[in-house]
Enzyme design. Structure first.
Site, PDB file in Angstrom:
ATOM      1  N   GLY A   1     -21.526  25.547  59.858  1.00  0.00           N
ATOM      2  CA  GLY A   1     -22.349  26.999  59.756  1.00  0.00           C
ATOM      3  C   GLY A   1     -22.759  27.635  58.474  1.00  0.00           C
TER       4      GLY A   1
ATOM      5  CB  VAL B   1     -32.042  20.324  50.550  1.00  0.00           C
ATOM      6  CG1 VAL B   1     -32.911  21.230  50.387  1.00  0.00           C
ATOM      7  CG2 VAL B   1     -32.389  19.187  51.597  1.00  0.00           C
TER       8      VAL B   1
ATOM      9  CD  GLU C   1     -35.013  25.670  54.075  1.00  0.00           C
ATOM     10  OE1 GLU C   1     -35.299  24.641  54.663  1.00  0.00           O
ATOM     11  OE2 GLU C   1     -35.213  26.941  54.893  1.00  0.00           O
TER      12      GLU C   1
ATOM     13  CD  GLN D   1     -13.371  19.999  57.065  1.00  0.00           C
ATOM     14  OE1 GLN D   1     -13.706  19.561  58.390  1.00  0.00           O
ATOM     15  NE2 GLN D   1     -14.197  20.050  56.076  1.00  0.00           N
TER      16      GLN D   1
ATOM     17  NE  ARG E   1     -15.921  25.777  50.030  1.00  0.00           N
ATOM     18  CZ  ARG E   1     -15.393  24.612  50.825  1.00  0.00           C
ATOM     19  NH1 ARG E   1     -16.362  23.520  50.753  1.00  0.00           N
ATOM     20  NH2 ARG E   1     -14.420  24.558  51.792  1.00  0.00           N
TER      21      ARG E   1
ATOM     22  CG  HIS F   1     -26.398  23.055  57.253  1.00  0.00           C
ATOM     23  ND1 HIS F   1     -26.324  24.169  56.357  1.00  0.00           N
ATOM     24  CD2 HIS F   1     -25.329  22.222  57.061  1.00  0.00           C
ATOM     25  CE1 HIS F   1     -24.847  24.078  55.968  1.00  0.00           C
ATOM     26  NE2 HIS F   1     -24.398  23.068  56.367  1.00  0.00           N
TER      27      HIS F   1
ATOM     28  N   GLY G   1     -25.074  14.328  55.155  1.00  0.00           N
ATOM     29  CA  GLY G   1     -25.643  14.476  53.936  1.00  0.00           C
ATOM     30  C   GLY G   1     -25.038  13.677  52.779  1.00  0.00           C
ATOM     31  CD  GLN G   2     -27.682  11.680  47.637  1.00  0.00           C
ATOM     32  OE1 GLN G   2     -28.806  11.248  48.118  1.00  0.00           O
ATOM     33  NE2 GLN G   2     -27.550  11.828  46.313  1.00  0.00           N
TER      34      GLN G   2
HETATM   35  P1  AMP Z   1     -21.268  21.705  55.912  1.00  0.00           P
HETATM   36  O1  AMP Z   1     -21.624  22.452  56.927  1.00  0.00           O
HETATM   37  O2  AMP Z   1     -21.209  21.733  54.511  1.00  0.00           O
HETATM   38  O3  AMP Z   1     -19.984  20.660  56.665  1.00  0.00           O
HETATM   39  O4  AMP Z   1     -22.297  20.232  55.935  1.00  0.00           O
HETATM   40  C1  AMP Z   1     -22.810  19.781  57.148  1.00  0.00           C
HETATM   41  C2  AMP Z   1     -23.697  18.638  56.872  1.00  0.00           C
HETATM   42  O5  AMP Z   1     -24.677  18.848  56.045  1.00  0.00           O
HETATM   43  C3  AMP Z   1     -23.025  17.361  55.963  1.00  0.00           C
HETATM   44  O6  AMP Z   1     -23.443  16.419  56.527  1.00  0.00           O
HETATM   45  C4  AMP Z   1     -23.230  17.934  54.714  1.00  0.00           C
HETATM   46  O7  AMP Z   1     -23.247  16.542  53.916  1.00  0.00           O
HETATM   47  C5  AMP Z   1     -24.787  18.232  54.982  1.00  0.00           C
HETATM   48  N1  AMP Z   1     -25.355  18.923  53.625  1.00  0.00           N
HETATM   49  C6  AMP Z   1     -24.752  20.084  53.167  1.00  0.00           C
HETATM   50  N2  AMP Z   1     -25.323  20.452  52.148  1.00  0.00           N
HETATM   51  C7  AMP Z   1     -26.579  19.606  51.971  1.00  0.00           C
HETATM   52  C8  AMP Z   1     -27.584  19.974  51.207  1.00  0.00           C
HETATM   53  N3  AMP Z   1     -27.605  20.513  49.931  1.00  0.00           N
HETATM   54  N4  AMP Z   1     -28.495  18.791  51.485  1.00  0.00           N
HETATM   55  C9  AMP Z   1     -28.715  17.911  52.445  1.00  0.00           C
HETATM   56  N5  AMP Z   1     -27.464  17.893  53.144  1.00  0.00           N
HETATM   57  C10 AMP Z   1     -26.599  18.832  53.114  1.00  0.00           C
END
Ligand code: AMP
Length: 294
Positions: free
Chosen positions: A28, A173, A32, A58, A184, A34, A144-145
């Site tokens: 959540g 991104v 951009e 986690q 964060r 996501h 995401g990378q």
């Molecule tokens: P999170 O909500 O932080 O667990 O992220 C969910 C998904 O979005 C994960 O696969 C992340 O790697 C991806 N993600 C988070 N930040 C970025 C970003 N800046 N650019 C691309 N993908 C992202």
């Protein structure tokens, strides 16, 4: 778009989706980054399912589970605008009912980098990703990378458990100025946001050196570090140059692709960032192949 909180209701709605289904799992506080995963999923799939779940297993006892940014209403609006068909947004008791007791034991790819700093982190990540894959049953799942080691852990689990899903990996991104988008980042004050610019500047300095022909992991790590230590408010956790498939730290000069990554605290906020060298590999097709291996 339907928002669903229970596993049985999600399964019923999922059965109605015909054709290729892509999944994007999130905690959540959507940004951009996501949304780029959703766009990529929409480009190759007939339907896209999303999830919002801040996964308690986690987070370590001293980490930010309680304070993690939550904005479900905003997230649902963003998912809907992006064209997502179904959103799974369970309460923790749905994912971890009383007597829940089975976890994924993650292997060597989880030991270095984030895994060595955050005990139990990847055990929690792998467990929740397996549950989400089982519940949502996607043909493709987009990651995401940004969380490069997470990709390697998930890919190892998919291979080891013969899961029928194709893992796709999207480039990072960034904001103007280079800061990688992250939920964060909402914790950062204006001055910390300025300080955080130095993280990508360090990675960029090393990418430039790589472009000029530098292939020593040690020199590339040192180049990043040199930029970071210029800012007294940045507390560096690690800088790493690792094999993109195994996450093993590199020591010898090499022409193999590298994952140059870092973690650092800016004030109280711990941020991670990375680049893949050469940067030309930062596209969905190459990243999906090389990060975490095939
Ligand atoms: P999170 O909500 O932080 O667990 O992220 C969910 C998904 O979005 C994960 O696969 C992340 O790697 C991806 N993600 C988070 N930040 C970025 C970003 N800046 N650019 C691309 N993908 C992202």
């Amino acid at each position: 778009m339907q928002t669903i909180e229970t596993v049985s209701a999600f399964r019923t709605a999922r059965v109605a989706l015909k054709g290729r289904v892509g999944a994007v799992f999130t905690m959540g506080a959507l940004h951009e980054g996501h949304l780029s995963l959703i766009q990529l999923a929409k480009a190759s799939c007939d339907h896209v399912v999303g999830s919002v779940f801040v996964n308690p297993t986690q987070f370590g006892p001293r980490e930010d589970f309680t304070g993690y940014p939550r904005d479900l209403d905003g997230d649902l609006r963003a998912f809907e605008t992006a064209g997502v068909d179904l959103v799974f947004a369970p309460h923790p008791e749905i994912m971890y009912p009383p007597h829940f007791q089975t976890y994924i034991e993650v292997g060597e790819v989880s030991h270095a980098l984030e895994g060595s700093r955050r005990r139990g982190f990847f055990r929690g990540v792998a467990t929740v990703v397996l549950k989400l894959l089982n519940i949502t049953q996607p043909d493709l799942a987009y990651f995401g990378q940004k969380d490069a080691q997470q990709v390697a852990v998930v890919k190892a689990m998919v291979r080891d458990f013969n899961l029928e899903v194709d893992i796709k990996v999207a480039p990072i991104v960034r904001e103007e100025g280079g800061i990688a988008l992250s939920s964060r980042n909402r914790y950062l004050s204006a001055s910390e946001r300025k300080g955080a610019l130095v993280l990508y500047q360090g990675l960029q300095a090393a990418s430039d050196a790589y472009e000029q022909g530098e292939r020593s992991p040690k020199v590339l790590r040192r180049t990043v570090l040199k930029a970071l230590i210029q800012d007294p408010y940045i507390d560096v956790d690690y800088v790493s140059a690792a094999d993109v498939a195994t996450m093993d730290e590199l020591h010898e000069v090499t022409d193999q692709p590298m994952l140059l990554s870092l973690a650092a605290r800016v004030g109280k906020t711990r941020l991670i960032d990375n680049v893949i060298l050469p940067r030309s590999l930062e596209n969905i097709d190459d990243l999906s192949k090389i990060l975490g291996g095939e």
